[in-house]
Scaffold this motif. Structure first.
Motif, PDB file in Angstrom:
ATOM      1  N   TRP A 233       5.272  70.600 -42.337  1.00  0.00           N
ATOM      2  CA  TRP A 233       4.011  70.233 -42.978  1.00  0.00           C
ATOM      3  C   TRP A 233       2.818  70.963 -42.369  1.00  0.00           C
ATOM      4  CZ3 TRP A 233       0.062  67.770 -40.376  1.00  0.00           C
ATOM      5  CH2 TRP A 233       0.388  67.240 -39.130  1.00  0.00           C
ATOM      6  N   ARG A 234       2.847  71.241 -41.073  1.00  0.00           N
ATOM      7  CA  ARG A 234       1.730  71.965 -40.459  1.00  0.00           C
ATOM      8  C   ARG A 234       1.641  73.382 -41.019  1.00  0.00           C
ATOM      9  NH1 ARG A 234       3.290  69.112 -35.502  1.00  0.00           N
ATOM     10  NH2 ARG A 234       1.623  67.662 -35.014  1.00  0.00           N
ATOM     11  N   PHE A 235       2.788  74.031 -41.141  1.00  0.00           N
ATOM     12  CA  PHE A 235       2.812  75.384 -41.688  1.00  0.00           C
ATOM     13  C   PHE A 235       2.353  75.372 -43.145  1.00  0.00           C
ATOM     14  CE2 PHE A 235       5.196  79.094 -43.471  1.00  0.00           C
ATOM     15  CZ  PHE A 235       4.446  80.074 -42.824  1.00  0.00           C
ATOM     16  N   SER A 236       2.774  74.387 -43.880  1.00  0.00           N
ATOM     17  CA  SER A 236       2.356  74.236 -45.272  1.00  0.00           C
ATOM     18  C   SER A 236       0.838  74.105 -45.362  1.00  0.00           C
ATOM     19  CB  SER A 236       3.041  73.012 -45.879  1.00  0.00           C
ATOM     20  OG  SER A 236       2.545  72.730 -47.142  1.00  0.00           O
ATOM     21  N   ASN A 237       0.273  73.254 -44.521  1.00  0.00           N
ATOM     22  CA  ASN A 237      -1.179  73.062 -44.523  1.00  0.00           C
ATOM     23  C   ASN A 237      -1.907  74.317 -44.055  1.00  0.00           C
ATOM     24  OD1 ASN A 237      -0.608  70.529 -45.403  1.00  0.00           O
ATOM     25  ND2 ASN A 237      -1.491  69.450 -43.664  1.00  0.00           N
ATOM     26  N   ASP A 238      -1.314  75.033 -43.104  1.00  0.00           N
ATOM     27  CA  ASP A 238      -1.903  76.302 -42.656  1.00  0.00           C
ATOM     28  C   ASP A 238      -1.951  77.308 -43.798  1.00  0.00           C
ATOM     29  OD1 ASP A 238      -2.235  75.305 -40.094  1.00  0.00           O
ATOM     30  OD2 ASP A 238      -0.498  76.370 -39.261  1.00  0.00           O
ATOM     31  N   LEU A 239      -0.878  77.359 -44.582  1.00  0.00           N
ATOM     32  CA  LEU A 239      -0.867  78.271 -45.727  1.00  0.00           C
ATOM     33  C   LEU A 239      -1.949  77.908 -46.734  1.00  0.00           C
ATOM     34  CD1 LEU A 239       2.975  78.671 -46.354  1.00  0.00           C
ATOM     35  CD2 LEU A 239       1.389  80.427 -45.525  1.00  0.00           C
ATOM     36  N   LEU A 240      -2.124  76.630 -46.967  1.00  0.00           N
ATOM     37  CA  LEU A 240      -3.164  76.175 -47.891  1.00  0.00           C
ATOM     38  C   LEU A 240      -4.547  76.584 -47.377  1.00  0.00           C
ATOM     39  CD1 LEU A 240      -3.204  74.583 -50.561  1.00  0.00           C
ATOM     40  CD2 LEU A 240      -3.550  72.521 -49.214  1.00  0.00           C
ATOM     41  N   GLU A 241      -4.761  76.418 -46.088  1.00  0.00           N
ATOM     42  CA  GLU A 241      -6.040  76.817 -45.494  1.00  0.00           C
ATOM     43  C   GLU A 241      -6.223  78.339 -45.565  1.00  0.00           C
ATOM     44  OE1 GLU A 241      -8.129  76.705 -41.130  1.00  0.00           O
ATOM     45  OE2 GLU A 241      -6.951  74.957 -41.733  1.00  0.00           O
ATOM     46  N   ASP A 242      -5.143  79.077 -45.313  1.00  0.00           N
ATOM     47  CA  ASP A 242      -5.208  80.542 -45.400  1.00  0.00           C
ATOM     48  C   ASP A 242      -5.626  81.002 -46.793  1.00  0.00           C
ATOM     49  OD1 ASP A 242      -4.397  80.721 -42.770  1.00  0.00           O
ATOM     50  OD2 ASP A 242      -2.345  81.355 -43.240  1.00  0.00           O
ATOM     51  N   MET A 243      -5.180  80.287 -47.799  1.00  0.00           N
ATOM     52  CA  MET A 243      -5.540  80.657 -49.165  1.00  0.00           C
ATOM     53  C   MET A 243      -7.052  80.675 -49.336  1.00  0.00           C
ATOM     54  SD  MET A 243      -2.728  78.626 -51.467  1.00  0.00           S
ATOM     55  CE  MET A 243      -3.204  79.423 -53.021  1.00  0.00           C
ATOM     56  N   TRP A 244      -7.707  79.639 -48.826  1.00  0.00           N
ATOM     57  CA  TRP A 244      -9.170  79.577 -48.938  1.00  0.00           C
ATOM     58  C   TRP A 244      -9.811  80.716 -48.154  1.00  0.00           C
ATOM     59  CZ3 TRP A 244     -10.910  77.096 -52.819  1.00  0.00           C
ATOM     60  CH2 TRP A 244     -10.293  75.918 -53.259  1.00  0.00           C
ATOM     61  N   LEU A 245      -9.246  81.032 -46.989  1.00  0.00           N
ATOM     62  CA  LEU A 245      -9.818  82.087 -46.140  1.00  0.00           C
ATOM     63  C   LEU A 245      -9.759  83.462 -46.791  1.00  0.00           C
ATOM     64  CD1 LEU A 245      -8.473  80.973 -42.646  1.00  0.00           C
ATOM     65  CD2 LEU A 245     -10.797  80.716 -43.545  1.00  0.00           C
ATOM     66  N   VAL A 246      -8.748  83.690 -47.633  1.00  0.00           N
ATOM     67  CA  VAL A 246      -8.614  84.999 -48.296  1.00  0.00           C
ATOM     68  C   VAL A 246      -9.036  84.926 -49.770  1.00  0.00           C
ATOM     69  CG1 VAL A 246      -6.856  85.870 -46.702  1.00  0.00           C
ATOM     70  CG2 VAL A 246      -6.148  84.660 -48.774  1.00  0.00           C
ATOM     71  N   SER A 247      -9.778  83.875 -50.099  1.00  0.00           N
ATOM     72  CA  SER A 247     -10.352  83.704 -51.443  1.00  0.00           C
ATOM     73  C   SER A 247      -9.314  83.637 -52.556  1.00  0.00           C
ATOM     74  CB  SER A 247     -11.364  84.816 -51.742  1.00  0.00           C
ATOM     75  OG  SER A 247     -12.404  84.801 -50.802  1.00  0.00           O
ATOM     76  N   ILE A 248      -8.230  82.921 -52.275  1.00  0.00           N
ATOM     77  CA  ILE A 248      -7.224  82.639 -53.301  1.00  0.00           C
ATOM     78  C   ILE A 248      -7.266  81.138 -53.531  1.00  0.00           C
ATOM     79  CG2 ILE A 248      -4.774  82.667 -53.891  1.00  0.00           C
ATOM     80  CD1 ILE A 248      -4.477  85.074 -52.009  1.00  0.00           C
ATOM     81  N   ALA A 249      -7.634  80.745 -54.727  1.00  0.00           N
ATOM     82  CA  ALA A 249      -7.803  79.321 -55.017  1.00  0.00           C
ATOM     83  C   ALA A 249      -6.461  78.631 -55.252  1.00  0.00           C
ATOM     84  CB  ALA A 249      -8.701  79.146 -56.235  1.00  0.00           C
ATOM     85  N   PRO A 250      -6.181  77.596 -54.477  1.00  0.00           N
ATOM     86  CA  PRO A 250      -4.987  76.802 -54.744  1.00  0.00           C
ATOM     87  C   PRO A 250      -5.144  76.059 -56.074  1.00  0.00           C
ATOM     88  CG  PRO A 250      -5.912  76.277 -52.581  1.00  0.00           C
ATOM     89  CD  PRO A 250      -6.900  77.125 -53.306  1.00  0.00           C
ATOM     90  N   ASN A 251      -4.047  75.837 -56.757  1.00  0.00           N
ATOM     91  CA  ASN A 251      -4.109  75.085 -58.006  1.00  0.00           C
ATOM     92  C   ASN A 251      -3.398  73.749 -57.838  1.00  0.00           C
ATOM     93  OD1 ASN A 251      -1.362  75.676 -58.211  1.00  0.00           O
ATOM     94  ND2 ASN A 251      -1.656  77.315 -59.693  1.00  0.00           N
ATOM     95  N   ASP A 252      -3.197  73.038 -58.942  1.00  0.00           N
ATOM     96  CA  ASP A 252      -2.556  71.729 -58.863  1.00  0.00           C
ATOM     97  C   ASP A 252      -1.150  71.816 -58.288  1.00  0.00           C
ATOM     98  OD1 ASP A 252      -1.750  73.074 -61.194  1.00  0.00           O
ATOM     99  OD2 ASP A 252      -1.415  71.207 -62.289  1.00  0.00           O
ATOM    100  N   ARG A 253      -0.435  72.865 -58.608  1.00  0.00           N
ATOM    101  CA  ARG A 253       0.934  73.019 -58.085  1.00  0.00           C
ATOM    102  C   ARG A 253       0.935  73.262 -56.583  1.00  0.00           C
ATOM    103  NH1 ARG A 253       4.069  76.417 -62.788  1.00  0.00           N
ATOM    104  NH2 ARG A 253       3.636  74.894 -64.414  1.00  0.00           N
ATOM    105  N   THR A 254      -0.058  73.999 -56.104  1.00  0.00           N
ATOM    106  CA  THR A 254      -0.161  74.266 -54.670  1.00  0.00           C
ATOM    107  C   THR A 254      -0.398  72.958 -53.923  1.00  0.00           C
ATOM    108  OG1 THR A 254      -1.323  76.300 -55.309  1.00  0.00           O
ATOM    109  CG2 THR A 254      -1.223  75.778 -52.970  1.00  0.00           C
ATOM    110  N   HIS A 255      -1.371  72.191 -54.405  1.00  0.00           N
ATOM    111  CA  HIS A 255      -1.676  70.918 -53.751  1.00  0.00           C
ATOM    112  C   HIS A 255      -0.485  69.963 -53.835  1.00  0.00           C
ATOM    113  CE1 HIS A 255      -5.934  71.202 -52.650  1.00  0.00           C
ATOM    114  NE2 HIS A 255      -5.992  72.091 -53.623  1.00  0.00           N
ATOM    115  N   HIS A 256       0.133  69.910 -54.990  1.00  0.00           N
ATOM    116  CA  HIS A 256       1.290  69.030 -55.159  1.00  0.00           C
ATOM    117  C   HIS A 256       2.398  69.406 -54.177  1.00  0.00           C
ATOM    118  CE1 HIS A 256       5.017  67.542 -57.072  1.00  0.00           C
ATOM    119  NE2 HIS A 256       4.266  66.484 -57.258  1.00  0.00           N
ATOM    120  N   ALA A 257       2.695  70.691 -54.059  1.00  0.00           N
ATOM    121  CA  ALA A 257       3.755  71.136 -53.148  1.00  0.00           C
ATOM    122  C   ALA A 257       3.421  70.781 -51.704  1.00  0.00           C
ATOM    123  CB  ALA A 257       3.965  72.641 -53.294  1.00  0.00           C
ATOM    124  N   ALA A 258       2.178  71.024 -51.293  1.00  0.00           N
ATOM    125  CA  ALA A 258       1.776  70.725 -49.916  1.00  0.00           C
ATOM    126  C   ALA A 258       1.827  69.225 -49.635  1.00  0.00           C
ATOM    127  CB  ALA A 258       0.375  71.274 -49.651  1.00  0.00           C
TER     128      ALA A 258
END
Length: 95
Positions: free
Chosen positions: A39-64
């Protein structure tokens, strides 16, 4: 090779070859972490998305959230639900 190792390898290969991952790429990788307690790695990936200007969508949030829930990490899962609401991701997709 297990699904989570394969998922991590995908991201490593993309970054190694200077390719730009997409929201779909992140979704695949985070989904691959489901069933693991990563789960930590999953959350890190989600945070990385914001840092590189890639917007997570509903599927990203659901998966995390699913990764957190499987690891019984309720506080991080609830934090992700709140984050998804703040970012305009429909909560009905989780029901």
């Amino acid at each position: 090779v297990s699904q989570w190792r394969w998922s991590i390898q995908i991201m490593e290969d993309i970054l190694l070859h200077d390719l730009r991952p997409t929201t779909h790429t992140y979704n695949i990788v985070i989904n691959g972490l489901h069933g693991q307690r990563s789960w930590r790695f999953s959350n890190d990936l989600l945070e990385d998305m914001w840092l590189v200007s890639i917007a997570p969508n509903d599927r990203t949030h659901h998966a995390a959230i699913q990764v957190c829930a499987h690891a019984r990490q309720w506080i991080p899962a609830l934090a992700l639900l709140e984050e998804s609401e703040l970012n305009g991701v429909g909560l009905d997709t989780f029901m």
